[in-house]
Write a protein that holds these residues in place. Structure first.
Motif, PDB file in Angstrom:
ATOM      1  N   VAL A   1     -12.625   3.445  -0.832  1.00 52.37           N
ATOM      2  CA  VAL A   1     -11.694   2.722   0.032  1.00 52.37           C
ATOM      3  C   VAL A   1     -10.630   3.692   0.531  1.00 52.37           C
ATOM      4  O   VAL A   1      -9.963   4.359  -0.263  1.00 52.37           O
ATOM      5  CB  VAL A   1     -11.021   1.555  -0.716  1.00 52.37           C
TER       6      VAL A   1
ATOM      7  N   VAL B   1       0.852  -1.189   0.000  1.00 49.70           N
ATOM      8  CA  VAL B   1       0.000   0.000   0.000  1.00 49.70           C
ATOM      9  C   VAL B   1       0.887   1.238   0.000  1.00 49.70           C
ATOM     10  O   VAL B   1       1.708   1.426   0.901  1.00 49.70           O
ATOM     11  CB  VAL B   1      -0.941   0.027   1.226  1.00 49.70           C
TER      12      VAL B   1
ATOM     13  N   GLN C   1      -7.211   3.766   2.847  1.00 45.76           N
ATOM     14  CA  GLN C   1      -6.179   2.954   3.492  1.00 45.76           C
ATOM     15  C   GLN C   1      -5.208   3.866   4.228  1.00 45.76           C
ATOM     16  O   GLN C   1      -4.652   4.796   3.649  1.00 45.76           O
ATOM     17  CB  GLN C   1      -5.445   2.109   2.453  1.00 45.76           C
TER      18      GLN C   1
ATOM     19  N   GLU D   1      -7.911  -0.137   6.923  1.00 44.33           N
ATOM     20  CA  GLU D   1      -8.699   0.125   5.719  1.00 44.33           C
ATOM     21  C   GLU D   1     -10.166   0.326   6.087  1.00 44.33           C
ATOM     22  O   GLU D   1     -10.724  -0.428   6.878  1.00 44.33           O
ATOM     23  CB  GLU D   1      -8.568  -1.044   4.746  1.00 44.33           C
TER      24      GLU D   1
END
Length: 293
Positions: A91, A14, A93, A45
């Motif tokens: 999303v 990531v 993260q 997340e």
């Protein structure tokens, strides 16, 4: 469960968005049917569903997530996603270099506010008006404050952590790679840095990260290189050297192996605003990679 019986899952790299302490993107099952296989990563997340419905798995537990709801995945928590109809999600993260705190996704009265902050961040990311990074960080820290004050799991419940010692060691190593990805890092050099022999470190990646050491490092480099292709006018050679690839030829060859397209072609499509077409190529490439792991 003994060490031999322990299940292993792909470790995902990531990389935060440029100039921001997080990664934010849209998840969409383009044709209505999509499976994101079980994996883990060293970040928190938040998966917030805007449209449709998905089956979200945390470990072996299944959650049917409807539109307007979200789920929180903690660092190194194994998760997967199955979709059977049209869907769209935001999303977020948040990289976690150390296991400082964990969060609960149980329903709370603050859920609506957290979802609204995610929507606000997503809208700003699309607009990208002058100085949007400052506004994005401002909204992010509001969200992070809400996360820490309303969703944090108390210290006395630390046994909630589902990870293992090897995952913790691997997390420190992958954190180092995310920071030094542009440097020339051999397996031998990395092993010496953390006090391992190269053979054992290579085995640790394969067994507990379910990915080859070189593939993990390249995935980080590709994340940064894609951004350079999208946002700068640097040459292919400059992008290659800036992101840890030995030369433009090696970069182009590896890029084509991974995405099925040359970086020059991707750069051209970006200028023609054809990123949606490339997204499908990327999803297909990642699906193919998952099938080999």
């Amino acid at each position: 469960m003994t060490m031999k019986e322990e299940k292993i899952y792909r470790q995902e790299a990531v990389v935060p968005d440029r100039g921001l302490p997080f990664k934010l993107f849209r998840f969409e099952g383009a044709d209505g049917k999509y499976i994101c296989e079980a994996h883990q990563h060293s970040c928190v997340e938040i998966f917030a569903l805007r449209e449709g419905k998905v089956d979200f798995y945390l470990g072996d537990k299944k959650y049917v997530l409807p539109a307007g709801k979200f789920i929180i995945v903690n660092s190194n928590e194994v998760h997967s996603i199955h979709t059977s109809g049209r869907n769209e999600a935001i999303v977020l993260q948040i990289p976690m270099e150390k296991q400082i705190m964990r969060f609960s996704g149980e329903k709370k009265e603050e859920d609506g506010k957290l979802f609204a902050l995610l929507e606000k961040m997503y809208r700003q990311q699309i607009r990208k008006e002058y100085g949007y990074e400052l506004l994005m960080q401002s909204i992010f820290y509001q969200l992070k404050y809400l996360l820490v004050t309303a969703y944090r799991i108390p210290e006395e419940k630390k046994d909630y952590y589902p990870g293992n010692t090897h995952s913790g060691h691997l997390e420190r190593i992958t954190g180092y790679l995310r920071e030094h990805y542009a440097e020339e890092i051999s397996l031998e050099t990395l092993a010496a840095t953390f006090g391992y022999c190269p053979t054992y470190l290579s085995k640790m990646f394969r067994q507990y990260g379910r990915i080859n050491y070189k593939d993990y490092l390249r995935s980080i480099r590709f994340e940064h290189a894609l951004r350079e292709l999208e946002e700068t006018d640097l040459t292919i050679g400059e992008i290659a050297l800036k992101n840890g690839f030995p030369n433009s030829q090696a970069f182009s060859r590896l890029f084509r192996e991974k995405y099925g397209i040359l970086p020059t072609e991707y750069q051209r499509r970006q200028k023609e605003n054809d990123s949606a077409a490339f997204l499908m190529i990327q999803i297909q490439a990642e699906s193919s990679l998952l099938g080999r792991l």
